[in-house]
Write a protein that holds these residues in place. Sequence first.
Motif, PDB file in Angstrom:
ATOM      1  N   ASN A   1      48.253 -14.398  22.298  1.00 24.45           N
ATOM      2  CA  ASN A   1      49.049 -13.955  21.175  1.00 24.45           C
ATOM      3  C   ASN A   1      49.932 -15.101  20.688  1.00 24.45           C
ATOM      4  O   ASN A   1      50.869 -15.496  21.349  1.00 24.45           O
TER       5      ASN A   1
ATOM      6  N   ASN B   1      54.622 -14.705  17.517  1.00 24.91           N
ATOM      7  CA  ASN B   1      55.659 -14.186  18.401  1.00 24.91           C
ATOM      8  C   ASN B   1      56.365 -12.955  17.858  1.00 24.91           C
ATOM      9  O   ASN B   1      57.063 -12.273  18.566  1.00 24.91           O
TER      10      ASN B   1
ATOM     11  N   LYS C   1      53.714  -7.079  21.477  1.00 26.07           N
ATOM     12  CA  LYS C   1      53.032  -7.663  22.627  1.00 26.07           C
ATOM     13  C   LYS C   1      52.691  -6.593  23.647  1.00 26.07           C
ATOM     14  O   LYS C   1      53.560  -5.837  24.061  1.00 26.07           O
TER      15      LYS C   1
ATOM     16  N   PHE D   1      57.549  -4.591  22.549  1.00 26.69           N
ATOM     17  CA  PHE D   1      56.721  -4.669  23.757  1.00 26.69           C
ATOM     18  C   PHE D   1      56.237  -3.293  24.215  1.00 26.69           C
ATOM     19  O   PHE D   1      56.947  -2.300  24.057  1.00 26.69           O
TER      20      PHE D   1
ATOM     21  N   ASP E   1      47.961  -8.914  25.867  1.00 21.29           N
ATOM     22  CA  ASP E   1      48.269 -10.218  25.291  1.00 21.29           C
ATOM     23  C   ASP E   1      48.814 -11.152  26.360  1.00 21.29           C
ATOM     24  O   ASP E   1      48.649 -12.359  26.297  1.00 21.29           O
ATOM     25  N   MET E   2      49.536 -10.559  27.303  1.00 20.13           N
ATOM     26  CA  MET E   2      50.252 -11.369  28.292  1.00 20.13           C
ATOM     27  C   MET E   2      50.229 -10.678  29.658  1.00 20.13           C
ATOM     28  O   MET E   2      50.287  -9.447  29.730  1.00 20.13           O
TER      29      MET E   2
END
Length: 388
Positions: free
Chosen positions: A2, A5, A9, A35, A100-101
């Motif tokens: 991603n 920013n 997310k 998030f 994404d993370m």
Amino acid sequence: MNTENTAHKKIVILGSTGSIGTQALEVVESYPEQFSVCGLAAGSNAKLLEQQIRKLHPAVAVLYDEAAAADLRDRVKDLDVTVLSGMDGLCELAQMKDADMVLTAVVGMIGIRPTIAAIKAGKDIALANKETLVCAGHIIMPLIREKGVRLLPVDSEHSAIFQSLQGHPKKRVRRIYLTASGGPFRGWSREQMENVQVEDALKHPNWNMGRKITIDSATMVNKGLEVMEAAWLFEQPKEKITVVVHPQSILHSAVEYEDGALIGQMGVPDMKLPIQYAFTYPDRLAMEGNELDLFALSQMTFEKPDLNVFTGLRLGYEAFAAGGSVPTVYNAANERAVALFLDRKIGFLQIPELIGRAMQAHQKVEAPTVEQILAAEQECYEQIASWI
Ligand code: NDP
Ligand code: MG
């Protein structure tokens, strides 16, 4: 990966029931627009993971322990969540299509394989699990570059260094100051540490952390691990990394440049900031209740660590200089020694003693594969079991 920013997310949290994991969930909950979690994993705490699933609705949850996973499956059978188990479950979660993370906040070398799986799947990594870089930095760093993903440090010192490097050329770094609180036994002699009890070692002056890392702070093995973590993350020779004891834990680390400018990051000791920064980088989001009041700050002091007392830190430098599989042995011997200390089977000073002995006994493997790293870990555990 991603790269936007500002976009929402979706995060996978490995180790969601731990100290870092639960604080990461607080960050997620404070910014629901920004998030969400699509996957959560822990070792065996089915009860807490159930609560987290009910609150945050991840699509997949993993408990490493099979029996605990079966218990969790039963607890959440009314919900639309897939429950997996074991290393396969952790690696599957780390590669989740939606994510994404991935925040790796498990404790110990168990983090290596899922972190590699996540990088290979193109996920950005928020890394709390320093053991992964200590043992497998030579595998992780080239893979990060190859896949073009971000590796964002969560460890407070490394987050501070990362922040201090923003906008400056790495080649102009003269020195990195890695700060250490010195732990509860700062200034003590070895004689004084002879009869330290578990309760004494668990009393950290500034940070509230998991049990293992709290003991690591008391022995300063944590700083040994962090020197290696910093060297890998920032691609700097260990000679450029200077450990400085700063008991107030206000300056979280700093970078000195060739022109003499020293740029650091200060703040109250609160892991939520580095966790949130890893989630928002390069953006920053407001965080309430953690303002540093400079006027109330009476002093900031700095000392050299005493390597003759904190031999665990000295061994860390030696392990890194030796390289290959030796840092793995440093880490594995420490993990086992800390567990034995917490079980009251060995004394506090025996922790670095066992690490040194295990490093001596080890036959170094250069550039170990993941299998060789895990074999070195296993061998080290067996050796220590035969000694105690
Ligand atoms: P904790 O002991 O508080 O939490 C560990 C987490 O890992 C728990 O969620 C635990 O689950 C999970 N876990 C343990 N074994 C397994 C396994 N086999 N499979 C999957 N999950 C497992 O640790 P911390 O949060 O303190 O530390 C996590 C990592 O972050 C460590 O590497 C530490 O060095 C690093 N770190 C921590 C800091 C802190 O402030 N705490 C600061 C900087 C770095 P369960 O609850 O089920 O056992
Ligand atoms: Mg740290």
